[in-house]
Design a protein around this motif. Sequence first.
Motif, short mmCIF file in Angstrom:
data_model
loop_
_atom_site.label_atom_id
_atom_site.label_comp_id
_atom_site.label_asym_id
_atom_site.label_seq_id
_atom_site.Cartn_x
_atom_site.Cartn_y
_atom_site.Cartn_z
N LYS A 148 0.83 -1.22 0.00
CA LYS A 148 0.00 0.00 0.00
C LYS A 148 0.86 1.26 0.00
CE LYS A 148 -4.26 -1.61 2.28
NZ LYS A 148 -3.99 -3.03 2.49
N GLU A 149 1.99 1.17 0.68
CA GLU A 149 2.89 2.32 0.75
C GLU A 149 3.44 2.69 -0.61
OE1 GLU A 149 5.18 5.30 2.77
OE2 GLU A 149 3.54 4.04 3.49
N GLY A 150 3.67 1.70 -1.47
CA GLY A 150 4.36 1.97 -2.72
C GLY A 150 3.53 1.93 -3.98
N TRP A 151 2.34 1.31 -3.92
CA TRP A 151 1.57 1.12 -5.14
C TRP A 151 0.09 1.44 -4.92
CZ3 TRP A 151 5.63 -1.89 -3.64
CH2 TRP A 151 6.67 -2.09 -4.57
N LYS A 152 -0.43 2.39 -5.70
CA LYS A 152 -1.87 2.63 -5.68
C LYS A 152 -2.59 1.52 -6.44
CE LYS A 152 -1.64 7.66 -5.26
NZ LYS A 152 -2.01 8.96 -5.88
N ILE A 153 -2.04 1.19 -7.57
CA ILE A 153 -2.50 0.03 -8.36
C ILE A 153 -1.25 -0.62 -8.93
CG2 ILE A 153 -4.76 0.97 -8.95
CD1 ILE A 153 -3.60 1.68 -11.71
N SER A 154 -1.38 -1.84 -9.41
CA SER A 154 -0.27 -2.49 -10.08
C SER A 154 -0.80 -3.55 -11.02
CB SER A 154 0.68 -3.13 -9.05
OG SER A 154 1.76 -3.74 -9.71
N SER A 155 -0.28 -3.55 -12.23
CA SER A 155 -0.72 -4.55 -13.19
C SER A 155 -0.05 -5.90 -12.95
CB SER A 155 -0.44 -4.08 -14.62
OG SER A 155 0.94 -3.83 -14.79
#
Length: 436
Positions: free
Chosen positions: A48-55
């Motif tokens: 959560k700290e590094g990615w709002k979304i991720s494919s």
Amino acid sequence: MNSKKIIGLIMSTILLSTSTVFAESSYTLNQKRIFGNDRYETSALISKEGWKISSNVIICNGENFPDALCAVPLAKKYDAPILLNNKDSLNQNIKQELKRLNPDSVTIIGGKGVINSKVEDEIKSSVPNLKKIDRLGGTDRYETSKIIAEKVGKSNNIVLVSGKVPSDALSISSIAANKNMPILLADQNNNGIQNYVKSNSVTKTYIIGGEACVSKDIEKIVSNPERIYGKDRYESNEKILNRFQDSINFNNIYLTAAQHNGIDQFADALSSSALAAKNCNPVVLVNTDINKDTLNLIKSKVTKESIIIALGGEKIVSANLVDTLVNINSSPSKENNTSESSGGSSSSSNSNESSYTVSMKQSFPGAFTYDLEVTSNNGSEMLKGYKLLYDGTVIASDEDGDGITKPLSIFFGDDTDRSKFQISKDGKYINFSGIK
């Protein structure tokens, strides 16, 4: 104008252009702590700290480190977080984080003996837009590392680490990932490493760990080997950070435990390494304290914008240890931490018994530097080969031994705290009666 004055003027111009003002060097750093009830929740919070979304998302076993050690460069390639899961079922925190990220692709590290088919099925049913699940696993941890390396892609530089201890791989992982260097497990000489080196035209090999961890025989089959290691995992961590310090971004510094109650730890470091790799931030291994040389390296690299980020609860990474780094720029002298400064005079037992007088004058009309001399109170002796420090940082040094240093005029403004000046020679502090 002599050469020393010219050098002094050049240095003053360079330093002024970079807005270096040591009078403002005493400050505390920002801090935060990321932790959950267990390693799985912590890995979800790091995501959560590094990615709002991720494919893309990487799934690793949170209880069995070998297969996971080599995954960080792949995570960097995919700009993917690493989520930890147990072998048998999808953890609820991981399930919720997968739903939040909503990836197109999930990569599971390890065979079905590491993370079984049930977890794979639960991932498929939990992520609505999931298009594929890849599984990267070989017959053993060494083959798995090679399979992951092939996915990372061809690189002229590689990293070799032991497959039996996690700490060395965790120390180098964010750096290797940022430099697109695959990490391979290689305890002993084996054909897999030799074949990989030849087929990928490797020209540089970083071997992490001593010969007890990675055999010396390995050096014979790789290209241009460079071994980096220390007497223990903490010194090895420092050696790695020091070796690559010019590539590391010290705006975020991740603190993670390498051991707790005598048990090796890897989970939080692994999860954070994927986040650290995004900007090539350092992962610093700690125990109840921090390696002294690591502390000094961080001191020399942090800025007021740097953030100290502790991974895990206070039982794992103590609040006192975090405070040591948060208050890093208010700590005693970088040259000798045992000294105490008062009125420009050290009261340390290392100090010379005789006292000196410090005098200065402008180097020449319009100069940005002063000529500073240190003489004994009776005028019989001029001190030579000394260093002038402000707030623990060397600001001028009598390198040519003529007794004259050239500090910049910016150190003598109205806001300068003259009690922060110190003079040292041969590792000892000199008593002096102020600067005039």
